[in-house]
Design a protein around this motif. Structure first.
Motif, PDB file in Angstrom:
ATOM      1  N   HIS A  38       0.841  -1.199   0.000  1.00  0.00           N
ATOM      2  CA  HIS A  38       0.000   0.000   0.000  1.00  0.00           C
ATOM      3  C   HIS A  38       0.871   1.243   0.000  1.00  0.00           C
ATOM      4  CE1 HIS A  38      -3.754  -2.125   0.576  1.00  0.00           C
ATOM      5  NE2 HIS A  38      -3.005  -2.994   1.213  1.00  0.00           N
ATOM      6  N   CYS A  46      -6.244   3.050   0.383  1.00  0.00           N
ATOM      7  CA  CYS A  46      -5.639   1.959   1.167  1.00  0.00           C
ATOM      8  C   CYS A  46      -6.527   1.578   2.350  1.00  0.00           C
ATOM      9  CB  CYS A  46      -4.265   2.377   1.688  1.00  0.00           C
ATOM     10  SG  CYS A  46      -3.088   2.753   0.384  1.00  0.00           S
ATOM     11  N   GLU A  49      -9.190  -0.603   1.094  1.00  0.00           N
ATOM     12  CA  GLU A  49      -8.678  -1.912   0.669  1.00  0.00           C
ATOM     13  C   GLU A  49      -8.377  -2.823   1.856  1.00  0.00           C
ATOM     14  OE1 GLU A  49      -6.663  -1.939  -3.608  1.00  0.00           O
ATOM     15  OE2 GLU A  49      -5.294  -1.582  -1.968  1.00  0.00           O
ATOM     16  N   SER A  71       3.262  -1.746   4.228  1.00  0.00           N
ATOM     17  CA  SER A  71       3.271  -0.306   3.973  1.00  0.00           C
ATOM     18  C   SER A  71       4.572   0.244   4.531  1.00  0.00           C
ATOM     19  CB  SER A  71       2.057   0.362   4.628  1.00  0.00           C
ATOM     20  OG  SER A  71       2.122   1.765   4.480  1.00  0.00           O
ATOM     21  N   ARG A 128       0.574  -0.175  -5.639  1.00  0.00           N
ATOM     22  CA  ARG A 128      -0.499  -1.018  -5.111  1.00  0.00           C
ATOM     23  C   ARG A 128      -0.299  -2.390  -5.765  1.00  0.00           C
ATOM     24  NH1 ARG A 128      -4.226   1.276  -2.451  1.00  0.00           N
ATOM     25  NH2 ARG A 128      -4.087   3.307  -3.417  1.00  0.00           N
ATOM     26  N   SER A 147      -1.650   3.944  -7.653  1.00  0.00           N
ATOM     27  CA  SER A 147      -2.188   4.325  -6.338  1.00  0.00           C
ATOM     28  C   SER A 147      -3.625   4.839  -6.427  1.00  0.00           C
ATOM     29  CB  SER A 147      -1.294   5.382  -5.687  1.00  0.00           C
ATOM     30  OG  SER A 147      -1.199   6.520  -6.525  1.00  0.00           O
TER      31      SER A 147
END
Length: 219
Positions: A38, A46, A49, A71, A128, A147
């Motif tokens: 992410h 994010c 998701e 991340s 991503r 992204s």
């Protein structure tokens, strides 16, 4: 140096996560794992998701698939962010680990770098990206989204079902395939072998070429 892609063995990295230190190969074990990156904590797409991943976690668990988020922010930031994720997606619980990568070493080794996105300090940002890793620790499938585009979790579940069916039987799944629908028999399987492997029978599409390569069956 070419990036990690389908067929490559995933590097056995040690990660700092919200569940403590883990090694990727140990985590994958003898099942499947989905490793997904992410662009950053406390960012809009994010957050949606990771909430969806949490909501779909039981579906992945049924299929023997573990989840591992990633991340670049630190573990403490991840833990605070989880509160927002769970609040935004009611009923979901982030039971999977989220790895930290403040030095950007992991995203480089896992081919998850966005070539265009940089943070305020000029550091590279994760794309991503999503890798599905098999029991042999090899990458079976990769998605790479910008992204600006959130992933479709129904598609992630669908491709897991396709990969697992193909691994178990000598079949492939046609376009728009969904579980329960007919699959196609692999071209490497001869007609005689197909009769033996698929006693339930199969249908051959009648094509202008009169070649019998498009064979449908149920498994």
């Amino acid at each position: 140096m070419p990036g990690l892609t389908i067929g490559d063995t995933i590097p056995d990295l040690e990660l700092e996560t919200t569940h403590g230190k883990i090694r990727i190969h140990d985590y994958v074990g003898d099942g499947y794992a989905i490793i997904f990156s992410h662009p950053g904590d406390f960012t809009p797409v994010c957050t949606t998701e990771l909430g969806k991943m949490a909501a779909y976690a039981p579906e992945f668990e049924k299929r023997g698939v573990k989840l591992l988020g990633l991340s670049c922010d630190g573990v403490h930031s991840h833990k605070e962010w989880i509160k927002d994720i769970e609040a935004y997606t009611p009923g979901s619980h982030v039971t999977y680990p989220i790895a930290a990568d403040p030095n950007r070493n992991v995203i480089k080794q896992l081919n998850m770098v966005d070539p265009d996105e940089k943070d305020s300090s000029g550091n590279q940002m994760p794309s991503r990206a999503l890798h599905i890793v098999g029991p042999d620790k090899k990458v079976k499938l990769s998605f790479l989204y910008p992204s600006s585009t959130g992933r479709n979790m129904d598609e992630v579940v669908r491709v897991v079902d396709s990969l697992q069916k193909a691994a178990k039987h000598k079949v492939a799944t046609p376009a728009n395939w969904k579980p329960g629908e007919k699959v196609v028999i692999s071209p490497s399987v001869s007609t005689e072998e197909a009769k033996r492997i698929f006693p339930q029978g199969f249908e051959v599409a009648d094509l202008p070429s009169k070649k019998d390569y498009l064979r449908f069956t149920n498994v």
